[in-house]
Scaffold this motif. Structure first.
Motif, PDB file in Angstrom:
ATOM      1  N   LEU A 137       0.825  -1.202   0.000  1.00 61.66           N
ATOM      2  CA  LEU A 137       0.000   0.000   0.000  1.00 61.66           C
ATOM      3  C   LEU A 137       0.864   1.260   0.000  1.00 61.66           C
ATOM      4  CD1 LEU A 137      -2.902  -0.887   2.480  1.00 61.66           C
ATOM      5  CD2 LEU A 137      -3.068  -0.510   0.011  1.00 61.66           C
ATOM      6  N   HIS A 138       1.929   1.228   0.789  1.00 60.16           N
ATOM      7  CA  HIS A 138       2.817   2.398   0.794  1.00 60.16           C
ATOM      8  C   HIS A 138       3.507   2.559  -0.551  1.00 60.16           C
ATOM      9  CE1 HIS A 138       6.619   4.584   1.468  1.00 60.16           C
ATOM     10  NE2 HIS A 138       5.845   5.342   2.221  1.00 60.16           N
ATOM     11  N   LEU A 139       3.867   1.439  -1.164  1.00 63.14           N
ATOM     12  CA  LEU A 139       4.525   1.514  -2.467  1.00 63.14           C
ATOM     13  C   LEU A 139       3.603   2.146  -3.517  1.00 63.14           C
ATOM     14  CD1 LEU A 139       7.173   0.807  -3.865  1.00 63.14           C
ATOM     15  CD2 LEU A 139       6.187  -1.405  -4.491  1.00 63.14           C
ATOM     16  N   LEU A 140       2.311   1.890  -3.435  1.00 70.39           N
ATOM     17  CA  LEU A 140       1.364   2.531  -4.342  1.00 70.39           C
ATOM     18  C   LEU A 140       1.368   4.043  -4.152  1.00 70.39           C
ATOM     19  CD1 LEU A 140      -1.722   0.123  -4.191  1.00 70.39           C
ATOM     20  CD2 LEU A 140      -0.074   0.394  -6.061  1.00 70.39           C
ATOM     21  N   HIS A 141       1.451   4.499  -2.910  1.00 75.63           N
ATOM     22  CA  HIS A 141       1.555   5.935  -2.648  1.00 75.63           C
ATOM     23  C   HIS A 141       2.815   6.512  -3.284  1.00 75.63           C
ATOM     24  CE1 HIS A 141      -1.507   4.963   0.345  1.00 75.63           C
ATOM     25  NE2 HIS A 141      -1.677   6.245   0.595  1.00 75.63           N
ATOM     26  N   MET A 142       3.921   5.772  -3.158  1.00 76.59           N
ATOM     27  CA  MET A 142       5.187   6.255  -3.701  1.00 76.59           C
ATOM     28  C   MET A 142       5.176   6.281  -5.224  1.00 76.59           C
ATOM     29  SD  MET A 142       7.415   7.349  -1.570  1.00 76.59           S
ATOM     30  CE  MET A 142       8.822   7.304  -2.693  1.00 76.59           C
ATOM     31  N   ILE A 143       4.593   5.279  -5.837  1.00 73.88           N
ATOM     32  CA  ILE A 143       4.535   5.237  -7.299  1.00 73.88           C
ATOM     33  C   ILE A 143       3.739   6.436  -7.820  1.00 73.88           C
ATOM     34  CG2 ILE A 143       3.605   3.964  -9.269  1.00 73.88           C
ATOM     35  CD1 ILE A 143       4.320   1.385  -7.793  1.00 73.88           C
ATOM     36  N   GLY A 144       2.610   6.728  -7.164  1.00 76.55           N
ATOM     37  CA  GLY A 144       1.841   7.904  -7.560  1.00 76.55           C
ATOM     38  C   GLY A 144       2.644   9.184  -7.405  1.00 76.55           C
ATOM     39  N   GLY A 145       3.395   9.302  -6.320  1.00 74.92           N
ATOM     40  CA  GLY A 145       4.234  10.478  -6.114  1.00 74.92           C
ATOM     41  C   GLY A 145       5.336  10.598  -7.143  1.00 74.92           C
ATOM     42  N   VAL A 146       5.969   9.491  -7.488  1.00 74.58           N
ATOM     43  CA  VAL A 146       7.048   9.512  -8.478  1.00 74.58           C
ATOM     44  C   VAL A 146       6.511   9.888  -9.856  1.00 74.58           C
ATOM     45  CG1 VAL A 146       8.654   8.028  -9.743  1.00 74.58           C
ATOM     46  CG2 VAL A 146       8.575   7.941  -7.244  1.00 74.58           C
ATOM     47  N   LEU A 147       5.335   9.405 -10.200  1.00 76.71           N
ATOM     48  CA  LEU A 147       4.739   9.762 -11.490  1.00 76.71           C
ATOM     49  C   LEU A 147       4.482  11.261 -11.581  1.00 76.71           C
ATOM     50  CD1 LEU A 147       2.211   6.827 -12.048  1.00 76.71           C
ATOM     51  CD2 LEU A 147       4.400   7.211 -13.205  1.00 76.71           C
ATOM     52  N   TYR A 148       3.935  11.839 -10.517  1.00 77.19           N
ATOM     53  CA  TYR A 148       3.673  13.285 -10.554  1.00 77.19           C
ATOM     54  C   TYR A 148       4.973  14.071 -10.485  1.00 77.19           C
ATOM     55  CZ  TYR A 148       1.198  17.659  -9.897  1.00 77.19           C
ATOM     56  OH  TYR A 148       0.708  18.930 -10.065  1.00 77.19           O
ATOM     57  N   LEU A 149       5.951  13.565  -9.749  1.00 75.60           N
ATOM     58  CA  LEU A 149       7.254  14.221  -9.694  1.00 75.60           C
ATOM     59  C   LEU A 149       7.921  14.220 -11.062  1.00 75.60           C
ATOM     60  CD1 LEU A 149       9.462  15.573  -8.057  1.00 75.60           C
ATOM     61  CD2 LEU A 149      10.281  13.313  -7.375  1.00 75.60           C
ATOM     62  N   SER A 150       7.721  13.164 -11.823  1.00 76.67           N
ATOM     63  CA  SER A 150       8.246  13.113 -13.187  1.00 76.67           C
ATOM     64  C   SER A 150       7.639  14.223 -14.039  1.00 76.67           C
ATOM     65  CB  SER A 150       7.957  11.751 -13.815  1.00 76.67           C
ATOM     66  OG  SER A 150       8.528  10.705 -13.059  1.00 76.67           O
ATOM     67  N   TYR A 151       6.354  14.470 -13.832  1.00 80.31           N
ATOM     68  CA  TYR A 151       5.676  15.555 -14.551  1.00 80.31           C
ATOM     69  C   TYR A 151       6.265  16.910 -14.172  1.00 80.31           C
ATOM     70  CZ  TYR A 151       2.024  19.065 -15.308  1.00 80.31           C
ATOM     71  OH  TYR A 151       1.347  20.213 -15.641  1.00 80.31           O
ATOM     72  N   LEU A 152       6.491  17.139 -12.870  1.00 81.94           N
ATOM     73  CA  LEU A 152       7.074  18.408 -12.425  1.00 81.94           C
ATOM     74  C   LEU A 152       8.492  18.579 -12.953  1.00 81.94           C
ATOM     75  CD1 LEU A 152       5.898  18.595  -8.687  1.00 81.94           C
ATOM     76  CD2 LEU A 152       4.964  19.832 -10.652  1.00 81.94           C
ATOM     77  N   PHE A 153       9.252  17.497 -12.955  1.00 76.97           N
ATOM     78  CA  PHE A 153      10.629  17.581 -13.438  1.00 76.97           C
ATOM     79  C   PHE A 153      10.664  17.856 -14.942  1.00 76.97           C
ATOM     80  CE2 PHE A 153      14.610  15.497 -14.914  1.00 76.97           C
ATOM     81  CZ  PHE A 153      15.499  16.349 -14.282  1.00 76.97           C
ATOM     82  N   ARG A 154       9.760  17.261 -15.683  1.00 76.24           N
ATOM     83  CA  ARG A 154       9.694  17.527 -17.124  1.00 76.24           C
ATOM     84  C   ARG A 154       9.367  18.994 -17.378  1.00 76.24           C
ATOM     85  NH1 ARG A 154       5.841  17.606 -21.044  1.00 76.24           N
ATOM     86  NH2 ARG A 154       4.191  17.089 -19.554  1.00 76.24           N
ATOM     87  N   LYS A 155       8.462  19.548 -16.582  1.00 69.76           N
ATOM     88  CA  LYS A 155       8.142  20.968 -16.698  1.00 69.76           C
ATOM     89  C   LYS A 155       9.355  21.836 -16.377  1.00 69.76           C
ATOM     90  CE  LYS A 155       3.683  21.491 -17.681  1.00 69.76           C
ATOM     91  NZ  LYS A 155       3.188  22.363 -18.773  1.00 69.76           N
ATOM     92  N   ALA A 156      10.105  21.451 -15.343  1.00 72.96           N
ATOM     93  CA  ALA A 156      11.279  22.220 -14.946  1.00 72.96           C
ATOM     94  C   ALA A 156      12.351  22.193 -16.019  1.00 72.96           C
ATOM     95  CB  ALA A 156      11.832  21.678 -13.628  1.00 72.96           C
ATOM     96  N   VAL A 157      12.553  21.042 -16.657  1.00 74.53           N
ATOM     97  CA  VAL A 157      13.554  20.929 -17.721  1.00 74.53           C
ATOM     98  C   VAL A 157      13.101  21.683 -18.965  1.00 74.53           C
ATOM     99  CG1 VAL A 157      14.707  19.303 -19.270  1.00 74.53           C
ATOM    100  CG2 VAL A 157      14.440  18.744 -16.842  1.00 74.53           C
ATOM    101  N   LYS A 158      11.816  21.642 -19.245  1.00 76.43           N
ATOM    102  CA  LYS A 158      11.276  22.345 -20.410  1.00 76.43           C
ATOM    103  C   LYS A 158      11.483  23.844 -20.287  1.00 76.43           C
ATOM    104  CE  LYS A 158       7.000  22.985 -23.032  1.00 76.43           C
ATOM    105  NZ  LYS A 158       5.543  22.641 -23.118  1.00 76.43           N
TER     106      LYS A 158
END
Length: 211
Positions: A145-166
């Protein structure tokens, strides 16, 4: 005349009422986040209670925690530090540092997921999955269950990082940083990430005490 002067010198009356903290208008996304945090807290607390009620008689058969779980704890602690530094850099318009620390947080998030998967594989190879009892099943439930929380966080963090690099140029980064919705996204995500880190510490300490 005296009455007029007294009226003029009296404190100004205002129709503005004191805002009630329980009824004031709240940020919808922030309120939804707090609801999610509260729901997850209740869920994990319920699992802890059920485990203590059903598995206390199995303490003699509890398995040892994988070494990967210890390493993943250090990783998630460092990820909170790097995300905090990313927030400071974003606020102080040090956008290169923001991208670096945000990327470091994303990398640590991926490492945490891999370490958790490695911990599961370690338990599988040691035969924990064969004839799963209550205590062993709760390890998979809590960490899964905790890993599901982390996967969701990593996916959204990937979105933020892509925005930052762009938005790599200073002008683009500055325009992005002064946009209130962008500031809100980073603020709420930081709260979520710190919550997942604190949640893992609670789960990990709970398992350490019992196992």
């Amino acid at each position: 005349m005296l009455e007029i002067k007294d009226w003029e010198m009296s404190p100004k009356h205002t129709t503005k009422q004191t805002e009630n903290p329980f009824t004031k208008r709240r940020e919808p996304l922030g309120f939804m986040l707090w609801l999610g945090v509260a729901g997850s807290s209740v869920l994990f607390t319920s699992i802890f209670v059920i485990f203590l009620l059903r598995a206390h008689h199995e303490t003699g058969h509890l398995v040892a925690l994988p070494d990967m779980f210890w390493l993943s704890t250090l990783v998630i602690l460092f990820s909170s530090i790097t995300l905090h530094e990313a927030n400071l850099a974003f606020t102080n318009e040090r956008f290169l540092h923001y991208r670096v620390f945000l990327g470091a947080t994303l990398l640590l998030g991926f490492i945490f997921i891999l370490l958790q998967a490695g911990g599961w594989m370690e338990m599988v190879n040691s035969g924990v999955f064969s004839g799963v009892n209550t205590s062993e099943g709760f390890i998979y439930l809590l960490t899964g269950l905790h890993l599901l929380h982390m996967i969701g966080g990593v996916l959204y963090l990937s979105y933020l990082f892509r925005k930052a690099v762009k938005n790599s140029s200073y002008v683009d980064s500055f325009v992005y940083s002064v946009n209130p919705p962008n500031r809100l996204r980073i603020k709420l995500f930081t709260r979520y990430w710190h919550f997942t880190g604190a949640l893992w510490l609670v789960v990990f300490i709970f398992l350490i005490v019992l196992y």
